[in-house]
Scaffold this active site. Structure first.
Site, PDB file in Angstrom:
ATOM      1  N   ASP A   1     -11.852   7.436  32.914  1.00 20.44           N
ATOM      2  CA  ASP A   1     -12.356   7.199  31.568  1.00 20.44           C
ATOM      3  C   ASP A   1     -12.963   5.794  31.528  1.00 20.44           C
ATOM      4  O   ASP A   1     -12.292   4.820  31.853  1.00 20.44           O
ATOM      5  CB  ASP A   1     -11.172   7.304  30.595  1.00 20.44           C
ATOM      6  CG  ASP A   1     -11.602   7.243  29.147  1.00 20.44           C
ATOM      7  OD1 ASP A   1     -12.821   7.216  28.882  1.00 20.44           O
ATOM      8  OD2 ASP A   1     -10.706   7.209  28.283  1.00 20.44           O
TER       9      ASP A   1
ATOM     10  N   ASP B   1     -18.233   9.900  29.040  1.00 22.67           N
ATOM     11  CA  ASP B   1     -17.624   8.808  29.799  1.00 22.67           C
ATOM     12  C   ASP B   1     -16.257   9.154  30.347  1.00 22.67           C
ATOM     13  O   ASP B   1     -15.491   8.272  30.704  1.00 22.67           O
ATOM     14  CB  ASP B   1     -17.529   7.559  28.916  1.00 22.67           C
ATOM     15  CG  ASP B   1     -16.391   7.646  27.928  1.00 22.67           C
ATOM     16  OD1 ASP B   1     -16.202   8.731  27.358  1.00 22.67           O
ATOM     17  OD2 ASP B   1     -15.698   6.642  27.754  1.00 22.67           O
ATOM     18  N   GLU B   2     -15.967  10.417  30.443  1.00 29.10           N
ATOM     19  CA  GLU B   2     -14.600  10.798  30.764  1.00 29.10           C
ATOM     20  C   GLU B   2     -14.625  12.116  31.534  1.00 29.10           C
ATOM     21  O   GLU B   2     -15.379  13.018  31.173  1.00 29.10           O
ATOM     22  CB  GLU B   2     -13.897  11.012  29.419  1.00 29.10           C
ATOM     23  CG  GLU B   2     -12.431  10.899  29.410  1.00 29.10           C
ATOM     24  CD  GLU B   2     -11.915  11.169  27.990  1.00 29.10           C
ATOM     25  OE1 GLU B   2     -10.826  11.700  27.896  1.00 29.10           O
ATOM     26  OE2 GLU B   2     -12.623  10.876  27.000  1.00 29.10           O
TER      27      GLU B   2
HETATM   28 MG    MG Z   1     -13.743   5.925  27.265  1.00 32.24          MG
END
Ligand code: MG
Length: 380
Positions: A9, A104-105
């Site tokens: 993340d 983003d993960e």
């Molecule tokens: Mg994040």
């Protein structure tokens, strides 16, 4: 066979990209999001901003009350997506089973590709290092025997964190966490657990399955599993949601309309946040309602153009509820809000934030009027 799942993340992704590209923003409270005058919301907050209590999806106006000197930056969604694609290419070097959760993960299933936890740890460090070299951004990595534990592990050490939870360490790792950190445990469940004297996961684990199902129904059985770190969900590389939805089951049936509309507002906000995280927009908005007798209905409407702003989703959800859902004596046991017909947000310059801007109120009023007429003439 024992599984090994990695969760990675990026730290405050959008805000970190802006701080990276503009040295004047480094060390400053930075909000990526819409302007308060447009009723914008926070899409991402730098760690400096989070120290003031600013959180993602909070109205920017409220964020500015908490931290008046925060810098508000409009997002560059297309650019964030490009970085996201680079990140995924880096991840796919380690396994072809990469499941993105948002820009983003992602989860990586390491089970077939690494020999053991030591090997996984090496992979995790290398991935973090390559991400930093390629993007000059930090990430947090969690490794564990399943998705839930891996995600809790990466959350736990942010920013720039690295946590490995081996199978024999799961109980010790989860025990001291607050129940609110478990996935799916929102403020309502947390409040009810507090009333029962349950604050930590260890305390939740002391409750028997019958105790939890008595208090929470079916959800109680899930809670029982989550407290034990059990999670059989596979890492699904094809994860490409056709729709996004959030729902909530009430501890007691509810019938107060204002109260129910507020619940719909909250769910709409969560769905909008999910849409932003996916970098998508939606044309269809749907609500789901379950009556006290378990009868469940859904009502949906498809809009002329794709949207992603929280105001519009809230407005449509409210209208559907007010015009298409019959109120009954016994009230409701569940409400849900979903969006479908998803489009890539990239088709517009700044899909993150509504172009409505100055005319936001006018456009909402127009939408309300059009939909009211449509819903009134449309029995279904
Ligand atoms: Mg994040």
């Amino acid at each position: 066979m024992e599984r090994i799942v990695l969760h990675v993340d990026m730290d405050a992704f959008y805000a970190s990209v802006e701080q990276r590209d503009n040295p004047g923003l480094r060390g400053q409270p930075v909000i990526v999001g819409g302007q308060p005058s447009d009723r914008g919301v926070v899409a991402a907050a730098s760690y400096e901003a989070r120290q003031y209590g600013i959180r993602s999806a909070m109205p920017t106006a409220r964020a500015l009350k908490l931290c008046p000197h925060a810098q508000i930056i409009r997002g560059r969604m297309g650019y964030y997506r490009e970085i996201s694609h680079e990140l995924r290419d880096l991840m796919r070097a380690y396994t072809d089973r990469v499941e993105p959760l948002s820009l983003d993960e992602a989860y990586l299933e390491l089970t077939p590709t690494v020999a053991d936890y030591d090997d996984a740890e090496r992979v995790g460090h290398e991935l973090k290092r390559r991400i930093r070299e390629r993007t000059r951004l930090t990430s947090s990595v969690g490794i564990g025997p399943n998705k839930s534990v891996a995600k809790l592990a990466s959350d736990h050490a942010k920013p720039d964190g690295f946590v490995v939870v081996r199978p024999h360490e799961v109980d010790a790792f989860l025990g001291p966490l607050s129940v609110g950190e478990l996935s799916g445990v929102g403020s309502a469940t947390e409040a009810k657990l507090r009333e029962m004297g349950v604050f930590t996961v260890a305390e939740l684990r002391e409750r028997s399955l019958p105790q939890l199902t008595e208090a929470f129904g079916k959800w109680g059985a899930d809670l029982y599993q989550r407290a034990r770190g059990t999670d059989e969900r596979p890492v699904n590389p094809d994860h490409d949601p056709k729709q996004l939805s959030r729902e909530t089951t009430f501890a007691e049936d509810r019938r107060d309309v204002d109260d129910l509309l507020r619940v719909l507002d909250d769910l709409s906000q969560e769905v909008a946040e999910d849409l932003h995280a996916e970098g998508r927009r939606a044309r269809t908005v749907q609500i789901k309602a379950r009556y006290a007798d378990f009868t469940t209905i859904t009502r949906s409407v498809t809009l002329a153009e794709p949207i992603d702003d929280v105001d519009v989703i809230q407005e449509v959800a409210r209208l559907l509820f007010q015009t298409r859902v019959q109120q009954r004596e016994g009230g409701f046991r569940l409400l849900g809000v979903g969006v479908g017909n998803l489009r890539d947000g990239r088709s517009r310059q700044l899909p993150l934030f509504p172009e409505l801007q100055a005319s936001s109120a006018t456009r909402l009023a127009h939408l309300r009027e059009t939909l009211r007429r449509r819903l009134a003439s449309d029995q279904g």
